[in-house]
Design an enzyme around this catalytic site. Sequence first.
Site, PDB file in Angstrom:
ATOM      1  N   HIS A   1      -6.656   9.185   9.819  1.00  0.00           N
ATOM      2  CA  HIS A   1      -7.663   8.992   8.688  1.00  0.00           C
ATOM      3  C   HIS A   1      -8.289   7.791   8.610  1.00  0.00           C
ATOM      4  O   HIS A   1      -7.781   6.540   8.863  1.00  0.00           O
ATOM      5  CB  HIS A   1      -6.989   9.485   7.321  1.00  0.00           C
TER       6      HIS A   1
ATOM      7  N   GLY B   1       2.952   5.932   2.909  1.00  0.00           N
ATOM      8  CA  GLY B   1       3.607   7.112   3.166  1.00  0.00           C
ATOM      9  C   GLY B   1       3.207   8.428   2.538  1.00  0.00           C
ATOM     10  O   GLY B   1       2.153   8.758   3.055  1.00  0.00           O
TER      11      GLY B   1
ATOM     12  N   GLU C   1       2.283  11.633   6.887  1.00  0.00           N
ATOM     13  CA  GLU C   1       2.581  10.214   7.151  1.00  0.00           C
ATOM     14  C   GLU C   1       4.176  10.090   7.172  1.00  0.00           C
ATOM     15  O   GLU C   1       4.831  11.009   6.376  1.00  0.00           O
ATOM     16  CB  GLU C   1       2.009   9.425   6.585  1.00  0.00           C
TER      17      GLU C   1
ATOM     18  N   ARG D   1       8.701  -0.707  12.308  1.00  0.00           N
ATOM     19  CA  ARG D   1       8.647  -0.566  13.715  1.00  0.00           C
ATOM     20  C   ARG D   1       9.766   0.141  14.310  1.00  0.00           C
ATOM     21  O   ARG D   1       9.499   0.520  15.522  1.00  0.00           O
ATOM     22  CB  ARG D   1       8.265  -1.812  14.295  1.00  0.00           C
TER      23      ARG D   1
END
EC number: 5.4.2.11
Length: 245
Positions: free
Chosen positions: A9, A22, A87, A115
């Site tokens: 997006h 999120g 997400e 990560r």
Amino acid sequence: MIKLVLIRHGQSLWNLENRFTGWTDVDLSENGLSEAREAGAILKKNGYTFDVAYTSVLKRAIRTLWIVLHEMDLTWVPIHKSWKLNERHYGALQGLNKDETAQKYGEEQVHIWRRSVDVRPPALTEDDPRYEATDPRYKTLKKGEFPLTECLEDTEKRVLAYWHSEIAPTLKSGNKVIISSHGNTIRSLVKYLDNLSSDGVVSLNIPTSIPLVYELDENLRPIRHYYLSMDGEVPEGEIPKHISF
């Protein structure tokens, strides 16, 4: 040869504010709207068309897809929405400023939460106002399916379940497909398609609203992939910059 287009997006309001997003349903920023228009123009100029589109149930990905298809004069294309393309759920970090969170918990800890593949951030509690299991868009989720937090591995499991059950059969039937989704959702797909190791996906960044094209064989194994710009394919290892649109 089968072509698949992945697009993250456009910039969201919380991307702009450097906040963990999120599953929080924030919209695109003005810049994000421009990025989505640019992506649609890029795809149209390069001669792309689509038969089917997939997206999450979050408005930043949905609106990006609407704008892309509008720019391509393809608003008639069927759109399938699924929470499985949402997400990654950032748990109790959702809504927090990333820099302030790093100051509080330390940069190394926040980097691990963001990560690593298998480390989850602190979870929400069910009495937290950010817990949205009663939202009607999630009414089909079974008890226990609504996440309180997720690591990338959790995200990958639900994304790939949807890939195998819905998207892969559509591609194998000869349909041209676009997926408008989110950074970690697309990281999960790229990790799977390119058979990346856990270490290999740690440094993988997906830019906002730049079309990423995968050329696949009949078994959906990647032949090659590349980003698109107004001038066509971008050389491997390069990511095109946005222009004002």
